[in-house]
Enzyme design. Structure first.
Site, PDB file in Angstrom:
ATOM      1  N   ASN A  10       5.147 -13.100 -17.069  1.00 29.45           N
ATOM      2  CA  ASN A  10       6.023 -14.108 -16.466  1.00 29.45           C
ATOM      3  C   ASN A  10       6.183 -15.233 -17.490  1.00 29.45           C
ATOM      4  OD1 ASN A  10       7.245 -16.078 -14.943  1.00 29.45           O
ATOM      5  ND2 ASN A  10       5.513 -16.379 -13.545  1.00 29.45           N
ATOM      6  N   LYS A  12       8.101 -17.715 -17.319  1.00 28.91           N
ATOM      7  CA  LYS A  12       8.436 -19.009 -16.699  1.00 28.91           C
ATOM      8  C   LYS A  12       9.598 -19.656 -17.469  1.00 28.91           C
ATOM      9  CE  LYS A  12       3.766 -19.117 -15.006  1.00 28.91           C
ATOM     10  NZ  LYS A  12       2.606 -19.888 -14.553  1.00 28.91           N
ATOM     11  N   HIS A  95       6.363 -17.012  -6.024  1.00 27.35           N
ATOM     12  CA  HIS A  95       5.371 -17.567  -6.966  1.00 27.35           C
ATOM     13  C   HIS A  95       4.968 -18.962  -6.489  1.00 27.35           C
ATOM     14  CE1 HIS A  95       3.603 -19.223 -10.578  1.00 27.35           C
ATOM     15  NE2 HIS A  95       3.438 -17.974 -10.987  1.00 27.35           N
ATOM     16  N   GLU A  97       4.576 -21.613  -7.972  1.00 24.62           N
ATOM     17  CA  GLU A  97       5.383 -22.712  -8.536  1.00 24.62           C
ATOM     18  C   GLU A  97       6.706 -22.847  -7.784  1.00 24.62           C
ATOM     19  OE1 GLU A  97       5.117 -21.455 -12.641  1.00 24.62           O
ATOM     20  OE2 GLU A  97       2.983 -21.942 -12.613  1.00 24.62           O
ATOM     21  N   GLU A 165      -2.573 -14.395  -6.714  1.00 22.69           N
ATOM     22  CA  GLU A 165      -2.724 -15.436  -7.719  1.00 22.69           C
ATOM     23  C   GLU A 165      -3.326 -16.682  -7.079  1.00 22.69           C
ATOM     24  OE1 GLU A 165       0.222 -14.717 -11.185  1.00 22.69           O
ATOM     25  OE2 GLU A 165       1.237 -15.901  -9.672  1.00 22.69           O
ATOM     26  N   GLY A 171      -2.595 -21.075 -14.972  1.00 17.71           N
ATOM     27  CA  GLY A 171      -2.365 -21.997 -16.077  1.00 17.71           C
ATOM     28  C   GLY A 171      -3.506 -22.964 -16.341  1.00 17.71           C
ATOM     29  N   SER A 205      -4.572 -17.025 -15.309  1.00 17.00           N
ATOM     30  CA  SER A 205      -5.323 -17.148 -16.564  1.00 17.00           C
ATOM     31  C   SER A 205      -5.882 -15.826 -17.074  1.00 17.00           C
ATOM     32  CB  SER A 205      -6.434 -18.198 -16.422  1.00 17.00           C
ATOM     33  OG  SER A 205      -5.868 -19.462 -16.128  1.00 17.00           O
TER      34      SER A 205
HETATM   35  P1  PGA Z   1      -1.153 -17.909 -16.150  1.00 12.01           P
HETATM   36  O1  PGA Z   1       0.063 -17.747 -15.101  1.00 12.01           O
HETATM   37  O2  PGA Z   1      -1.478 -16.544 -16.659  1.00 12.01           O
HETATM   38  O3  PGA Z   1      -0.602 -18.821 -17.212  1.00 12.01           O
HETATM   39  O4  PGA Z   1      -2.280 -18.514 -15.412  1.00 12.01           O
HETATM   40  C1  PGA Z   1       0.076 -16.689 -14.190  1.00 12.01           C
HETATM   41  C2  PGA Z   1       1.291 -16.800 -13.304  1.00 12.01           C
HETATM   42  O5  PGA Z   1       1.693 -17.921 -12.977  1.00 12.01           O
HETATM   43  O6  PGA Z   1       1.882 -15.785 -12.914  1.00 12.01           O
END
Ligand code: PGA
Length: 242
Positions: A10, A12, A95, A97, A165, A171, A205
């Site tokens: 992803n 983003k 997601h 976010e 997640e 992140g 992560s």
């Molecule tokens: P990350 O993001 O691997 O940077 O923690 C995962 C995600 O948001 O799908």
């Protein structure tokens, strides 16, 4: 039971045209010949070009979100049909976010999953608890609620993919413990009809250094990778650890 793992990236809101060299740098086996499916979800501006580059490299693409409608007066939005037209096979919906930044609730996520499935895309439906939920001992209850209300009741286990997640692991460099991942994945599988066929990805992560241990867990069928999917060497290392 024959669940083919998926490693999904992803990107983003990252990636300009030069990012397309990523696909050849992955050095993947031909589509279907490796140990897992590889899906990259670039920003919408790159999707059509990325789909071509991905096809040549043995990967697939997905969108990061879709609108619930097929077309219409929705400035700035992108429909599932448009994603499919640009070569996507998957789309991430719900997601954290999007749930936070765009106030998307479970019903909205479910409608997006329906829209995606309707045009032949596989929705990757995201669920995950906040740190506060986990500290209060509510992680399973929160995920169950999200799952029940975000996954359309009519969906069979092959119609969608779930990404677990934990919000606090996205992140942040923090990952859930292997025990917590294992038990949450088994729990999510138990919520689905024909759950033994459902692919449940872990996200939060995931990096080359922790991927092998996470991916070795019985109920983990792959990963949704954010930050580490921006670097072809890191992403390739995660793919190799399947
Ligand atoms: P990350 O993001 O691997 O940077 O923690 C995962 C995600 O948001 O799908």
């Amino acid at each position: 039971m024959n669940r083919r793992p998926i490693i999904a990236g992803n990107w983003k809101m990252n990636g300009l045209k030069e990012a397309l060299s990523f696909f050849s740098a992955l050095d993947l086996p031909k589509a279907g010949e490796g140990r897992c499916d590889v899906v990259v979800c670039p920003p919408a501006t790159l999707l059509a070009a990325a789909s071509e580059a991905a096809a040549a490299s043995g990967a697939m693409t997905g969108g990061q979100d879709c609108h619930v409608n097929e077309s219409g007066a929705h400035t700035g939005d992108i429909s599932a049909t448009m994603l499919a037209d640009a070569g996507a096979r998957y789309v991430i919906v719900g997601h954290s976010e999007r749930r936070t930044d765009h106030h998307e609730d479970d019903a909205h996520v479910q409608a997006k999953a329906v829209a995606a499935h309707g045009v032949g895309l596989v929705p990757i439906i995201c669920v995950g608890e906040s740190l506060e939920d986990r500290q209060r001992g509510h992680a399973e209850a929160v995920v169950e609620e999200q799952f029940k209300n975000s996954v359309p009741a009519s969906f069979g286990a092959n119609d969608y993919v779930v990404a677990y997640e934990p919000v606090w692991a996205i992140g942040t460099g923090e990952t859930a413990s292997l025990d917590d991942i294992a038990s949450m994945h088994a729990f999510i599988r138990s919520l689905s009809v024909n759950g033994e066929d459902l692919r449940v990805l872990y996200g939060g992560s995931v990096k080359p250094g922790n991927a092998a241990d996470i991916l070795a867990l019985t109920d983990v069928d792959g990963a949704l990778v954010g930050g580490a999917s921006l670097d072809a060497a890191d992403f390739a290392a995660i793919i190799k650890s399947v």
